[in-house]
Motif scaffolding. Structure first.
Motif, mmCIF file in Angstrom:
data_model
loop_
_atom_site.group_PDB
_atom_site.id
_atom_site.type_symbol
_atom_site.label_atom_id
_atom_site.label_comp_id
_atom_site.label_asym_id
_atom_site.label_seq_id
_atom_site.Cartn_x
_atom_site.Cartn_y
_atom_site.Cartn_z
ATOM 1 N N LEU A 49 -29.883 -19.643 -31.869
ATOM 2 C CA LEU A 49 -30.148 -18.458 -31.059
ATOM 3 C C LEU A 49 -29.246 -18.451 -29.837
ATOM 4 O O LEU A 49 -29.050 -19.496 -29.197
ATOM 5 N N ILE A 50 -28.696 -17.280 -29.511
ATOM 6 C CA ILE A 50 -27.935 -17.092 -28.275
ATOM 7 C C ILE A 50 -28.719 -16.087 -27.434
ATOM 8 O O ILE A 50 -28.864 -14.925 -27.819
ATOM 9 N N LEU A 51 -29.251 -16.536 -26.306
ATOM 10 C CA LEU A 51 -30.147 -15.711 -25.500
ATOM 11 C C LEU A 51 -29.553 -15.380 -24.142
ATOM 12 O O LEU A 51 -29.132 -16.285 -23.404
ATOM 13 N N ASP A 52 -29.536 -14.096 -23.809
ATOM 14 C CA ASP A 52 -29.265 -13.706 -22.432
ATOM 15 C C ASP A 52 -30.556 -13.925 -21.649
ATOM 16 O O ASP A 52 -31.652 -13.884 -22.213
ATOM 17 N N PRO A 74 -31.630 -24.703 -32.496
ATOM 18 C CA PRO A 74 -30.788 -24.806 -31.302
ATOM 19 C C PRO A 74 -30.759 -23.483 -30.534
ATOM 20 O O PRO A 74 -30.654 -22.418 -31.134
ATOM 21 N N ILE A 75 -30.851 -23.574 -29.208
ATOM 22 C CA ILE A 75 -30.869 -22.389 -28.346
ATOM 23 C C ILE A 75 -29.781 -22.514 -27.296
ATOM 24 O O ILE A 75 -29.724 -23.501 -26.558
ATOM 25 N N LEU A 76 -28.927 -21.485 -27.245
ATOM 26 C CA LEU A 76 -27.842 -21.421 -26.266
ATOM 27 C C LEU A 76 -28.143 -20.268 -25.315
ATOM 28 O O LEU A 76 -28.239 -19.124 -25.736
ATOM 29 N N MET A 77 -28.326 -20.580 -24.030
ATOM 30 C CA MET A 77 -28.619 -19.537 -23.049
ATOM 31 C C MET A 77 -27.341 -19.050 -22.386
ATOM 32 O O MET A 77 -26.443 -19.844 -22.080
ATOM 33 N N VAL A 78 -27.292 -17.741 -22.149
ATOM 34 C CA VAL A 78 -26.128 -17.116 -21.522
ATOM 35 C C VAL A 78 -26.612 -16.279 -20.341
ATOM 36 O O VAL A 78 -27.586 -15.530 -20.469
ATOM 37 N N SER A 79 -25.961 -16.424 -19.191
ATOM 38 C CA SER A 79 -26.418 -15.667 -18.030
ATOM 39 C C SER A 79 -25.293 -15.462 -17.020
ATOM 40 O O SER A 79 -24.368 -16.269 -16.914
ATOM 41 N N ALA A 80 -25.392 -14.351 -16.275
ATOM 42 C CA ALA A 80 -24.462 -14.095 -15.172
ATOM 43 C C ALA A 80 -24.894 -14.870 -13.939
ATOM 44 O O ALA A 80 -24.148 -14.977 -12.968
ATOM 45 N N LYS A 81 -26.124 -15.421 -13.970
ATOM 46 C CA LYS A 81 -26.639 -16.183 -12.834
ATOM 47 C C LYS A 81 -25.992 -17.560 -12.790
ATOM 48 O O LYS A 81 -25.964 -18.275 -13.775
ATOM 49 N N ALA A 95 -33.960 -25.225 -23.862
ATOM 50 C CA ALA A 95 -32.642 -24.751 -24.294
ATOM 51 C C ALA A 95 -31.710 -25.947 -24.493
ATOM 52 O O ALA A 95 -31.821 -26.959 -23.803
ATOM 53 N N ASP A 96 -30.784 -25.823 -25.446
ATOM 54 C CA ASP A 96 -29.848 -26.918 -25.723
ATOM 55 C C ASP A 96 -28.580 -26.826 -24.889
ATOM 56 O O ASP A 96 -27.891 -27.825 -24.686
ATOM 57 N N ASP A 97 -28.273 -25.627 -24.393
ATOM 58 C CA ASP A 97 -27.049 -25.446 -23.621
ATOM 59 C C ASP A 97 -27.174 -24.184 -22.770
ATOM 60 O O ASP A 97 -28.040 -23.342 -23.007
ATOM 61 N N TYR A 98 -26.271 -24.055 -21.780
ATOM 62 C CA TYR A 98 -26.331 -22.942 -20.829
ATOM 63 C C TYR A 98 -24.896 -22.577 -20.461
ATOM 64 O O TYR A 98 -24.139 -23.432 -19.995
ATOM 65 N N ALA A 110 -17.049 -22.773 -29.880
ATOM 66 C CA ALA A 110 -16.950 -24.229 -29.949
ATOM 67 C C ALA A 110 -18.313 -24.876 -29.676
ATOM 68 O O ALA A 110 -18.718 -25.828 -30.352
ATOM 69 N N ARG A 111 -19.020 -24.339 -28.703
ATOM 70 C CA ARG A 111 -20.343 -24.893 -28.382
ATOM 71 C C ARG A 111 -21.336 -24.627 -29.509
ATOM 72 O O ARG A 111 -22.168 -25.475 -29.832
ATOM 73 N N VAL A 112 -21.269 -23.448 -30.088
ATOM 74 C CA VAL A 112 -22.140 -23.121 -31.213
ATOM 75 C C VAL A 112 -21.908 -24.105 -32.357
ATOM 76 O O VAL A 112 -22.863 -24.651 -32.936
ATOM 77 N N LYS A 113 -20.656 -24.335 -32.690
ATOM 78 C CA LYS A 113 -20.330 -25.266 -33.778
ATOM 79 C C LYS A 113 -20.842 -26.672 -33.472
ATOM 80 O O LYS A 113 -21.377 -27.363 -34.353
ATOM 81 N N ALA A 114 -20.684 -27.095 -32.227
ATOM 82 C CA ALA A 114 -21.099 -28.443 -31.839
ATOM 83 C C ALA A 114 -22.617 -28.612 -31.964
ATOM 84 O O ALA A 114 -23.106 -29.625 -32.481
ATOM 85 N N HIS A 115 -23.361 -27.608 -31.516
ATOM 86 C CA HIS A 115 -24.819 -27.710 -31.576
ATOM 87 C C HIS A 115 -25.330 -27.609 -33.008
ATOM 88 O O HIS A 115 -26.294 -28.299 -33.370
ATOM 89 N N LEU A 116 -24.709 -26.783 -33.822
ATOM 90 C CA LEU A 116 -25.107 -26.692 -35.220
ATOM 91 C C LEU A 116 -24.819 -28.008 -35.946
ATOM 92 O O LEU A 116 -25.643 -28.476 -36.745
ATOM 93 N N ALA A 117 -23.670 -28.604 -35.662
ATOM 94 C CA ALA A 117 -23.311 -29.873 -36.303
ATOM 95 C C ALA A 117 -24.289 -30.969 -35.885
ATOM 96 O O ALA A 117 -24.724 -31.782 -36.715
ATOM 97 N N ARG A 118 -24.645 -30.981 -34.603
ATOM 98 C CA ARG A 118 -25.587 -31.986 -34.104
ATOM 99 C C ARG A 118 -26.956 -31.809 -34.757
ATOM 100 O O ARG A 118 -27.595 -32.783 -35.162
ATOM 101 N N TYR A 119 -27.396 -30.557 -34.868
ATOM 102 C CA TYR A 119 -28.701 -30.285 -35.458
ATOM 103 C C TYR A 119 -28.716 -30.658 -36.942
ATOM 104 O O TYR A 119 -29.688 -31.240 -37.443
ATOM 105 N N GLU A 120 -27.626 -30.359 -37.645
ATOM 106 C CA GLU A 120 -27.551 -30.686 -39.071
ATOM 107 C C GLU A 120 -27.550 -32.200 -39.283
ATOM 108 O O GLU A 120 -28.142 -32.707 -40.239
ATOM 109 N N ARG A 121 -26.892 -32.929 -38.375
ATOM 110 C CA ARG A 121 -26.905 -34.397 -38.475
ATOM 111 C C ARG A 121 -28.316 -34.931 -38.263
ATOM 112 O O ARG A 121 -28.759 -35.853 -38.942
#
Length: 229
Positions: A49-52, A74-81, A95-98, A110-121
């Motif tokens: 998931l990519i969440l604003d 895996p959850i990737l947060m995105v923000s202007a804050k 969240a796994d990343d910000y 690149a971050r999406v790929k890294a988190h997916l690879a980590r989760y699959e492992r």
């Protein structure tokens, strides 16, 4: 093909993210409303998931909290804050990343790929996951015997950890000092229940934002202590 859900109310940003991810071979869906995004995240099987953060309906923090309560996606947060407090809060909710806007789309991929690879492992390793107790920003890793508050690790002695874990696993139950002493120290208390008071004080100093108004361990005057849910 991995499925990704983008929950982003700025359509131009969402479409840009989608284009880059699809070029990398991902199947991508977009939701611009937080409540609809939450509904889909809970009901459908997405790989990431990519969440604003700032969303109409339901914000990214609440989406993250509810999804993490039932899924390990895996959850990737995105923000202007750019405030650290928002990053700490997001990571504390699971969240796994910000990533802070503006960002490079290639960096996001690149971050999406890294988190997916980590989760699959993790899933493919066959290793059992650590036993975790999580309550409102407090994370107790029973397997590793580690404690985190909003993503920040706190150092606990053996008895402090045992006492906090016991209370957290028995929420809303009022325990007398004598009961806690017998449970944690494994002996009958003989005028030594002050040990419990001292340990509760030390625990509060590590996990409470305001020790005068504790949000986790509540004193029930004349009786003992209760962990609040």
């Amino acid at each position: 093909m991995s499925r990704i859900l983008i929950v982003e109310d700025e359509e131009s940003i969402a479409e840009l993210e989608k284009d880059y991810l699809e070029l990398s071979g991902f199947d991508v869906d977009i939701e611009t409303d937080g409540s609809q995004g939450l509904d889909r995240a809970l009901k459908e099987d997405f790989d990431l998931l990519i969440l604003d953060l700032m969303l109409p309906g339901t914000d990214g923090f609440e989406i993250c909290k509810q999804v993490r309560a039932v899924k390990n996606t895996p959850i990737l947060m995105v923000s202007a804050k750019k405030d650290d407090i928002d990053k700490i809060r997001g990571l504390g909710l699971g969240a796994d990343d910000y990533i802070t806007k503006p960002f490079s789309p290639s960096e996001m991929v690149a971050r999406v790929k890294a988190h997916l690879a980590r989760y699959e492992r993790l899933i493919g390793s066959g290793m059992p996951e650590n036993e975790i107790v999580e309550i409102r920003g407090l994370k107790i890793d029973k397997t590793a015997r580690r404690v985190y508050i909003n993503g920040e690790e706190k150092n606990f002695t053996t008895k402090e950890f045992d006492l906090l874990t016991f209370l957290a696993q028995n929420p809303n139950h009022v325990f007398t000092k004598e009961e806690l002493f017998r449970e944690i120290w494994d002996m009958e208390s003989v005028g030594d229940i002050a040990t419990v008071t001292v340990h509760i004080k030390k625990i509060r100093e590590k996990i409470e934002f305001n020790t005068a108004k504790p949000q986790y361990i509540e004193t029930i005057w004349g009786v003992g202590y209760r962990f609040k849910m």
